[in-house]
Scaffold this active site. Structure first.
Site, short mmCIF file in Angstrom:
data_model
loop_
_atom_site.label_atom_id
_atom_site.label_comp_id
_atom_site.label_asym_id
_atom_site.label_seq_id
_atom_site.Cartn_x
_atom_site.Cartn_y
_atom_site.Cartn_z
N ASP A 109 0.87 -1.18 0.00
CA ASP A 109 0.00 0.00 0.00
C ASP A 109 0.90 1.23 0.00
OD1 ASP A 109 -1.89 2.00 0.63
OD2 ASP A 109 -3.10 0.60 1.79
N ARG B 27 -0.43 4.43 -0.11
CA ARG B 27 -1.26 5.61 0.13
C ARG B 27 -0.75 6.43 1.30
NH1 ARG B 27 -7.02 2.96 0.53
NH2 ARG B 27 -5.75 1.23 1.25
N1 LIG Z 1 -2.71 -2.47 -5.62
C1 LIG Z 1 -3.95 -2.89 -5.44
N2 LIG Z 1 -4.88 -1.96 -5.15
C2 LIG Z 1 -6.14 -2.36 -4.96
C3 LIG Z 1 -6.53 -3.71 -5.06
N3 LIG Z 1 -7.87 -3.77 -4.81
C4 LIG Z 1 -8.28 -2.50 -4.56
N4 LIG Z 1 -7.26 -1.64 -4.67
C5 LIG Z 1 -7.20 -0.19 -4.40
O1 LIG Z 1 -7.40 -0.03 -3.01
C6 LIG Z 1 -7.94 1.25 -2.73
C7 LIG Z 1 -9.19 1.05 -1.88
O2 LIG Z 1 -9.48 2.27 -1.30
P1 LIG Z 1 -10.81 2.57 -0.51
O3 LIG Z 1 -12.02 2.22 -1.33
O4 LIG Z 1 -10.70 3.95 0.01
O5 LIG Z 1 -10.82 1.50 0.67
P2 LIG Z 1 -9.87 1.19 1.87
O6 LIG Z 1 -8.88 2.23 2.12
O7 LIG Z 1 -9.30 -0.18 1.65
O8 LIG Z 1 -10.84 1.11 3.13
P3 LIG Z 1 -12.37 1.42 3.39
O9 LIG Z 1 -12.45 2.85 3.73
O10 LIG Z 1 -12.73 0.53 4.51
O11 LIG Z 1 -13.12 1.07 2.13
C8 LIG Z 1 -8.22 1.89 -4.08
O12 LIG Z 1 -7.17 2.79 -4.38
C9 LIG Z 1 -8.24 0.70 -5.03
O13 LIG Z 1 -7.90 1.08 -6.36
C10 LIG Z 1 -5.52 -4.68 -5.37
O14 LIG Z 1 -5.75 -5.89 -5.46
N5 LIG Z 1 -4.25 -4.22 -5.54
#
Ligand SMILES: Nc1nc2c(ncn2[C@@H]2O[C@H](COP(=O)(O)OP(=O)(O)OP(=O)(O)O)[C@@H](O)[C@H]2O)c(=O)[nH]1
Ligand SMILES: [Zn+2]
Length: 528
Positions: A438, A440
């Site tokens: 991650d 972010r």
């Molecule tokens: N690298 C990668 N990114 C993913 C994958 N699945 C989802 N994402 C990314 O994960 C991020 C999810 O962000 P949010 O929807 O804010 O969710 P979160 O931070 O996991 O937590 P919540 O607030 O609980 O939904 C997004 O940027 C998606 O594009 C994956 O398998 N690999």
């Protein structure tokens, strides 16, 4: 980085410049003009003594462009747009039959960029005289504007590195080079100011904001005098209002989950009345370094190296503390009265969402992103209807800020894995491809909440422990956390949600399943 390493870098860059300077002189690139820039207030540390000279000896300006400074009027706009001289070859760049490298193209190049190339600048260099910028100051005039443009009128007054528009600055370059936009175009800011007042709040001066410009929405209002004097200063935040139409909200109205109130939910089609905003990143580097607990010089070095050496001033201008990185920004959607956001006596529902284009826009079912976003919007609307407010903050951090290419490589690795796409291996697959699970790093995320004056969130629509910890750690209270409703989780999205809960996401008390048994769709299910 220690001083001697920095000096070595400076020396290397200086010698590169000398070599280039000789080449440029041989090519007889560009006529050199004396500096006739308008009188503009500055930090006052150095006298303005720019002289004509060779590359590396000072900043050079073109008097033809300076003479086109336009008038700034009371409403916050230019009364006449600056014009490119009719003789400018840029106008005909697209239709010209000139061959690359031919004298015609050399003439076009000279017209677009009359000064010799300034590869980088140095503190104390002749002519370099940045406008004072006191990050954390309480008023826009004490703080000073963020100035990043390399326009001839502004180059030596810059107090920031980078460019406005984030990644879109590259498209601006294309528009200029093909002749669709004059290189010295200045925005007409008339009627562009926000329709609501935001701040100033105490949080703006408490180092709680280091990744956006808290005065970025009122640039045209606060710095009209400098704009009038010819400086190219631009807003980094815009606020407007809109109606939103979403099929899920229309269905929620149809089945009675959401009522039409004529104010926030305008009609039976479920049109939502919102205030929305767009925020470009503006990083105050000492504050960003402190947030991540790293040395500022080392942070600058990393930013320089990992952007292909794109911003040499990160190294050569340690006196410039502000950087506009070429990354995605933030969208803000406010439901209910915007002034309630900063009033802790009002109920506030909020979701902070990171971009997932595949799900958010195209409805891919491999994750829970769009359903959770929609749930967040529905809860925000209900909060507004019950006398409170709602907020969605949408960050352009696709694929956990690893990008969509990386994300889809990970999807392939998940779907082709021996043993199938299982929740126990979910994060490992991302880490295998990207090197980190991650990127972010939510530490900067709460800045936008502080910019909006938020001190308490009653219902936080997120299960992410990283978002929660960052927000609470920055001093904002979160009263309740709201997980995604079970019936909104797509079948293939179960792998992601169970892996997240196992990794520490808030589940509302739901016990973890055996992760190896939580499997997503295998590719054989897909016919092509
Ligand atoms: N690298 C990668 N990114 C993913 C994958 N699945 C989802 N994402 C990314 O994960 C991020 C999810 O962000 P949010 O929807 O804010 O969710 P979160 O931070 O996991 O937590 P919540 O607030 O609980 O939904 C997004 O940027 C998606 O594009 C994956 O398998 N690999
Ligand atoms: Zn997603």
């Amino acid at each position: 980085m220690n001083e001697s390493v920095l000096l070595d870098h400076l020396e290397a860059i200086r010698s590169d410049i000398q070599v280039l300077s000789k080449k440029v002189e041989r090519l007889e690139l560009g006529a050199v003009h004396g500096d006739r820039s308008p009188s503009i207030p500055s930090a006052g540390t150095k006298p303005d003594t720019a002289q004509s000279g060779g590359l590396g000896s000072g900043l050079l300006f073109n008097s033809d462009i300076l003479s086109e400074a336009s008038e700034w009027d009371e409403k916050g706009g230019f009364s006449s747009s600056p014009k490119v001289s009719s003789s400018s070859p840029t106008k005909n760049a697209r239709t010209s039959k000139a061959m690359p490298g031919s004298p015609d193209w050399q003439a076009k190049s000279n017209a677009l960029y009359p000064s010799r190339i300034t590869l980088t600048t140095y503190p104390g260099q002749v002519g370099v005289d940045p406008v004072a910028l006191n990050w954390g100051a309480k008023t826009p005039s004490e703080r000073g504007p963020v100035i990043v443009s390399r326009a001839p009128t502004t180059l030596k007054k810059r107090n920031a590195i980078g460019a406005h528009g984030g990644s879109y600055s590259f498209y601006r370059a294309l528009a200029v080079v093909i002749g669709d936009m004059p290189p010295n175009h200045r925005p007409d800011f008339r009627n562009t100011l926000p329709h609501i007042k935001i701040g100033p709040y105490d949080s703006w001066s408490e180092e709680k904001i280091v990744s956006l410009d808290p005065f970025g929405h009122i640039v045209a209002q606060a710095h009209g005098d400098l704009l009038k004097a010819g400086l190219d200063i631009r807003p980094s935040i815009a606020i407007t209002k809109a109606h939103m139409q979403l099929p899920e909200i229309e269905h929620a109205v149809e089945n009675g989950r959401i009522k039409v109130d004529g104010n926030w939910v305008v009609n039976r089609k479920g049109d939502l009345r919102v205030t929305k905003g767009a925020v470009e990143p503006v990083w105050w580097l000492p504050g960003v370094a402190k947030r991540f607990n790293v040395d500022e010089a080392l942070l600058r070095r990393a930013l320089f190296e990992d952007t292909g050496g794109s911003y040499p001033e990160l190294i050569t201008r340690p006196d410039l503390k502000v950087f506009l990185p070429p990354i995605g920004g933030i969208s803000i959607y406010i439901f209910g009265p915007p002034e309630y956001l900063s009033d802790p006596s009002k109920h506030l529902t909020a979701r902070v969402h990171d971009e997932c284009n595949g799900s958010d826009v195209f409805g891919s079912d491999i994750c829970t992103c769009r359903p959770y976003l929609i749930h967040g919007i529905e809860e925000c609307v209900k909060s507004a209807q019950e006398g409170g407010a709602g907020l969605i903050v949408y960050f352009r951090k696709e694929g956990r800020a690893l990008g969509e290419v990386t994300k889809y490589l990970v999807y392939n690795a998940r779907k082709r894995a021996e043993g199938g796409d299982t929740a126990d291996a979910y994060f490992a697959r991302t880490e295998n491809v990207a090197g980190v699970k991650d990127a972010r790093f939510q530490a900067l995320m709460p800045d936008v909440l502080h910019w909006l004056g938020i001190s308490k969130i009653d219902r936080f629509i997120s299960m992410s422990n990283m978002k929660y910890d960052a927000i609470v750690g920055s001093g904002i209270e979160i009263v309740n956390r709201v997980p995604i409703p079970e019936d909104m989780i797509p079948d293939d999205g179960r792998v992601e949600i169970e892996a997240k809960i196992a990794a520490g996401y808030f589940s509302g008390g739901k016990a973890n399943e055996d992760l190896a048994q939580v499997k997503g769709r295998i590719w054989e299910d897909v016919s092509h």
